[in-house]
Design an enzyme around this catalytic site. Sequence first.
Site, PDB file in Angstrom:
ATOM      1  N   LYS A   1     -34.750 -10.446   1.090  1.00 23.73           N
ATOM      2  CA  LYS A   1     -36.207 -10.325   1.050  1.00 23.73           C
ATOM      3  C   LYS A   1     -36.877 -10.844   2.333  1.00 23.73           C
ATOM      4  O   LYS A   1     -36.248 -11.532   3.145  1.00 23.73           O
ATOM      5  CB  LYS A   1     -36.729 -11.080  -0.185  1.00 23.73           C
ATOM      6  N   TYR A  50     -40.380  -2.042  -7.940  1.00 24.40           N
ATOM      7  CA  TYR A  50     -40.554  -3.113  -8.933  1.00 24.40           C
ATOM      8  C   TYR A  50     -41.461  -2.680 -10.094  1.00 24.40           C
ATOM      9  O   TYR A  50     -42.063  -3.521 -10.760  1.00 24.40           O
ATOM     10  CB  TYR A  50     -41.127  -4.362  -8.266  1.00 24.40           C
ATOM     11  N   ASN A  94     -38.036 -15.742  -3.036  1.00 18.86           N
ATOM     12  CA  ASN A  94     -36.737 -16.295  -3.423  1.00 18.86           C
ATOM     13  C   ASN A  94     -35.546 -15.594  -2.770  1.00 18.86           C
ATOM     14  O   ASN A  94     -34.452 -15.569  -3.315  1.00 18.86           O
ATOM     15  CB  ASN A  94     -36.626 -16.328  -4.955  1.00 18.86           C
TER      16      ASN A  94
HETATM   17  P1  GTP Z   1     -34.840  -9.896  -8.759  1.00 19.21           P
HETATM   18  O1  GTP Z   1     -33.384  -9.877  -8.423  1.00 19.21           O
HETATM   19  O2  GTP Z   1     -35.726  -9.953  -7.539  1.00 19.21           O
HETATM   20  O3  GTP Z   1     -35.225  -8.809  -9.735  1.00 19.21           O
HETATM   21  O4  GTP Z   1     -35.049 -11.326  -9.447  1.00 19.21           O
HETATM   22  P2  GTP Z   1     -34.711 -11.757 -10.927  1.00 19.21           P
HETATM   23  O5  GTP Z   1     -34.038 -10.657 -11.679  1.00 19.21           O
HETATM   24  O6  GTP Z   1     -34.032 -13.081 -10.821  1.00 19.21           O
HETATM   25  O7  GTP Z   1     -36.182 -12.006 -11.501  1.00 19.21           O
HETATM   26  P3  GTP Z   1     -37.173 -10.976 -12.247  1.00 19.21           P
HETATM   27  O8  GTP Z   1     -36.596  -9.608 -12.290  1.00 19.21           O
HETATM   28  O9  GTP Z   1     -37.613 -11.626 -13.497  1.00 19.21           O
HETATM   29  O10 GTP Z   1     -38.430 -10.995 -11.253  1.00 19.21           O
HETATM   30  C1  GTP Z   1     -38.443 -10.139 -10.125  1.00 19.21           C
HETATM   31  C2  GTP Z   1     -39.030 -10.886  -8.948  1.00 19.21           C
HETATM   32  O11 GTP Z   1     -40.403 -11.152  -9.186  1.00 19.21           O
HETATM   33  C3  GTP Z   1     -38.429 -12.266  -8.671  1.00 19.21           C
HETATM   34  O12 GTP Z   1     -37.255 -12.250  -7.917  1.00 19.21           O
HETATM   35  C4  GTP Z   1     -39.538 -12.932  -7.893  1.00 19.21           C
HETATM   36  O13 GTP Z   1     -39.537 -12.542  -6.525  1.00 19.21           O
HETATM   37  C5  GTP Z   1     -40.785 -12.375  -8.562  1.00 19.21           C
HETATM   38  N1  GTP Z   1     -41.272 -13.300  -9.578  1.00 19.21           N
HETATM   39  C6  GTP Z   1     -40.732 -13.586 -10.793  1.00 19.21           C
HETATM   40  N2  GTP Z   1     -41.464 -14.500 -11.446  1.00 19.21           N
HETATM   41  C7  GTP Z   1     -42.506 -14.807 -10.612  1.00 19.21           C
HETATM   42  C8  GTP Z   1     -43.615 -15.687 -10.714  1.00 19.21           C
HETATM   43  O14 GTP Z   1     -43.809 -16.396 -11.695  1.00 19.21           O
HETATM   44  N3  GTP Z   1     -44.475 -15.703  -9.640  1.00 19.21           N
HETATM   45  C9  GTP Z   1     -44.286 -14.928  -8.532  1.00 19.21           C
HETATM   46  N4  GTP Z   1     -45.169 -14.987  -7.517  1.00 19.21           N
HETATM   47  N5  GTP Z   1     -43.256 -14.086  -8.417  1.00 19.21           N
HETATM   48  C10 GTP Z   1     -42.379 -14.033  -9.430  1.00 19.21           C
END
Ligand code: GTP
Length: 138
Positions: free
Chosen positions: A9, A49, A112
Amino acid sequence: KERTLSIIKPDATERNLTGKINAKFEDAGLRIVAQKRIHLTPAQAGEFYKVHAERPFYGELCEFMASAPVVVQVLEGEGAIAKNREVMGATNPADAAAGTIRAEFAESVGENSVHGSDAPETAKEEIAYFFSGLELVG
Ligand code: GTP
Ligand code: MG
């Protein structure tokens, strides 16, 4: 062998962490079978997304993903989807296990450092979103 879609990212590409992150994947036995650096538009990030469209952080997430270049890549290996998510660590770096990419490099729950597909069906869709068959060199 299984394949998964990974994204390094903007927060990580901006800090020149691509090599260190790739070393973690390779050390875990994941092979990088395709890779390119691209700069997403907010619309392209939003399409990628779209499952999160109803979440409160969606706008922030799309803006962040379009804020600087990303490296999109396909990782291959035994159980690549689960293995990649293990190497990435928990979404929130505060919860990520020591030694994981997010524990070492992530700045916040939003910024992240990496994305990884979460299931075989999404991996297939996400790989096809960024790569043609000709670009996958196993
Ligand atoms: P990905 O591999 O990026 O899909 O991450 P993940 O599967 O561990 O998390 P998820 O699919 O639940 O969320 C997708 C992405 O949204 C995350 O990796 C973060 O970058 C973002 N995200 C998730 N929760 C939050 C939040 O509470 N605040 C913000 N600003 N971003 C979030
Ligand atoms: Mg996810």
